[in-house]
Structure formats: structure tokens, C-alpha cells
Scaffold this active site. Structure first.
Site: not given
Length: 364
Positions: A110, A114, A173, A175-176, A214, A243
Site C-alpha cells: 500500500n 494517511f 509509515s 507513504n508520507t 509504532k 509497520n
């Protein structure tokens, strides 16, 4: 009922675009009948972070991003639900397509970014369901366009403290852009100092809400040393390990999809995330409990995570391939293991294999 639902829904959902299928699953859960779940075996009860869990199996953040169906998930037998990631302002996330199934690997990639409806909407939903109880944690993150990302976390702690069972500070994450930089020592120390200070400021009105951190599975062991040291010195209540990963094992079979940008989760993450649980457990030295997540798709996998050092476990990607009935299956396997080994609780085996796992060759 759950088995029948899985038998019908899994083949149908597999034909849909992954994100559309997920959206349909959330809508279905919102219509789930208000039937009380079967009582959990008392041996599965866990106390962690000052909270009492009826069982150790939770659903990870990312499934119910906007707190649309936490009570349905609790009724399905989860011991706790983590909603989010929530950011202060709504944001659309990255362009679609951004969610990919690697079916032969039982994995997911993915790059959602967010996407969520923002703090105001999620807060309203949590307030509306507060009377029902149950452990519902809130995973918090920063807006992509924020000028002060640490201030975003602080604002969310202050906003959700009266309603969150616990907080997860998500700095892992992939993805940011730049978010994982908050895992670097100086930045993480400043972030956790300000987050814990925010929690203390609202303690009188909101209670002592646990704060968890996390982390990514891609940290080096030197970086993990720093992260655990800072988490201990700032007195966080626990850590979630781990994660999604940016790494791609050469054993992946979906050769085209494996090159999609984003975080990989599911079965291929299991060995790496389990190793990181064990490494974190050894470094924490009992200072706080861990939640193990990454590739859990069976009772045996959950047990391995617990023996590596996890007090609680979370899953998400496995539901795509195994269905909602997986939750009860995992709990039954754990209870059976305790009965067979004549143990009274899972606490007796948390971390039992950590020294052995940390001595093994690094997983590829």
C-alpha cells in the site's frame, strides 16, 4: 455466521479493486448485527498498559481508518481495535491505484498516504460510541502539508485523550515523505517529550491515556538501540513492532506487483517483523509491553510473535486472504496451546524465545 459470511464474501471481494473491496467490507461491517461475541477463554486475558484485554488479538490501524465500525469489529471477537491513522485535517492521500494484492505471496503493498476524514469526524464517531466500552485505540499521524508535524501529534493527543483507550504515535509509515525521519534520535526525543507533556497536561480531565510508539521494521539495530533508549527515557507505555517494510524479499512470487512503490505487509513480513519484536523485547528489558504485528495469519504465527516478545498481537492483511473467521481460529489455537502445556496465561511465555531468535541469522 462468520464462516458463512467469509464463504460468500471472500471470492466476491477478490474480484474487486482492492480499495473498493475494502470500502465494501467496511460498509458491510456497519450493518453487522449487534450480537454479543462468545465469551473469551479466561486464560487469554491480558493486562497491558494499565488496560484489561479479554484476549490478545487486535486489528491493526489502517483497516478502520475513520472509526466507522469499531464496535462491529469488537463483536467479531477482536480483543481491541485500533482506528486511524488520523490526522488533524482531512486528507485524500496518494493517487489511486495505491493498494495492491500479491495473491501468490498472501501479501499487500500500500501507498495510501494517511487518507482519512480528519480529527473532527473521527472524534464525533468515537464520542457517539463511547457508551459501548471496549478497547479502541487511536493511531495518530501528521498531515502531509503540515508546517509543524510534531504540533500535529500534540494536537491529536489533546483532542482524543478523553475518548482514546490508548494512543499510537505513528512515525513509521513509508507513504508520507519524510515521516520516518521522526524515528531519528534527536527528532524522536523531541516528539516524544512533547507528546508525553501533552498527555500530562490533559491527564486531570481525560485520565492517564497510554502512549505507544509504532516503529518500522527497516531500522538498523543501531537505530533500534536509540529508539528503545529514547522510548524508555521518555516513559512511553509500549511499542508496536512493526509497520510495513520497504524491503522486497527475492523469494516473492508476484514479480511485477512486487515493484510497486509502498509498504509491504502480510506473510512475507513475518520473519523480519518477528525478529524486530525479539530485538526490541531484549532491549526494552521489561520496561514496557510490546504489540507484535506483521504477517500473523494463524494461531501458530501469533504464538511465535508472543514467544518472541509480544504481549499482544495485531493483524490486518491476513483478513484479505483468510477472512474474519481467522480471529476466532487464532484465539482457539492459543487457548488450546495453553491447555496442552498446562499454563495459566500467555504472560508465562512472552519473550521465551527472544534470546534464541536474536541469535539467528538475519532474515532475508
Amino acid at each position: 455466521m462468520i464462516r458463512a459470511f467469509d464463504a460468500v464474501s471472500l471470492p466476491l471481494l477478490r474480484w474487486l479493486d482492492p480499495e473498493d473491496a475494502h470500502r465494501l467490507a467496511i460498509q458491510g461491517l456497519k450493518l453487522w448485527p449487534p450480537v454479543k461475541p462468545r465469551p473469551d477463554d479466561s486464560k487469554l486475558a491480558v493486562r497491558a498498559f494499565g488496560l484489561n484485554f479479554s484476549n490478545p488479538v487486535g486489528i491493526a490501524a489502517g483497516f478502520d481508518k475513520n472509526a466507522e465500525a469499531p464496535d462491529a469489529l469488537l463483536r467479531l471477537g477482536f480483543g481491541f481495535v485500533e482506528v486511524g491513522t488520523v490526522t488533524p485535517k482531512p486528507q485524500a492521500g496518494n493517487p489511486r491505484p495505491r493498494l495492491f494484492r500479491l495473491e501468490r505471496d498472501e501479501a499487500v503493498i500500500n501507498r495510501m498516504g494517511f487518507n482519512n476524514e480528519g480529527a473532527e469526524v473521527v472524534l464525533r464517531r468515537l464520542a457517539a460510541r463511547a457508551q459501548y466500552g471496549g478497547i479502541v485505540g487511536v493511531n495518530v499521524g501528521a498531515n502531509k502539508d503540515s508546517d509543524d508535524r510534531v504540533a500535529d501529534y500534540v494536537k491529536l493527543i489533546e483532542t482524543f485523550a478523553p475518548l482514546a483507550s490508548y494512543f499510537t504515535v505513528n512515525v513509521s509509515s513509508p507513504n508520507t515523505p519524510g515521516l520516518r525521519n521522526l524515528q531519528q534520535a534527536a527528532a524522536l526525543d523531541d516528539l516524544l517529550a512533547r507528546v508525553i507533556d501533552a498527555r500530562e497536561r490533559v491527564r486531570a480531565a481525560a485520565g492517564d491515556t497510554p502512549v505507544l510508539l509504532k516503529i518500522a521494521p527497516d531500522l538498523s539495530l543501531g537505530e533500534l538501540d536509540d529508539v528503545v533508549h529514547i522510548a524508555r527515557s521518555r516513559r512511553v507505555d509500549g511499542m508496536i513492532v512493526a509497520n510495513t517494510t520497504l524491503s522486497r524479499s527475492p523469494t516473492l512470487r508476484e514479480r511485477t506487483k512486487m515493484n510497486e512503490q509502498g509498504g509491504l505487509s502480510g506473510r512475507p513480513l513475518f520473519r523480519l517483523s518477528t525478529r524486530m519484536v525479539a530485538e526490541t523485547f531484549v532491549r526494552a528489558e521489561g520496561a514496557f509491553p510490546l504489540i507484535g504485528v506483521g504477517g500473523i495469519d494463524s494461531g501458530g504465527a501469533a504464538l511465535t510473535k508472543i514467544r518472541a516478545g509480544a504481549t499482544l498481537v495485531q493483524l490486518y492483511s491476513a483478513l484479505v486472504y483468510k477472512g474474519l473467521g481467522l480471529v476466532e481460529s487464532i484465539k482457539a489455537d492459543l487457548a488450546s496451546t495453553l491447555l496442552r502445556t498446562d499454563r495459566d496465561s500467555l504472560a508465562e511465555i512472552v519473550g521465551a524465545d527472544a534470546p534464541m531468535i536474536t541469535a539467528e541469522e538475519w532474515p532475508v
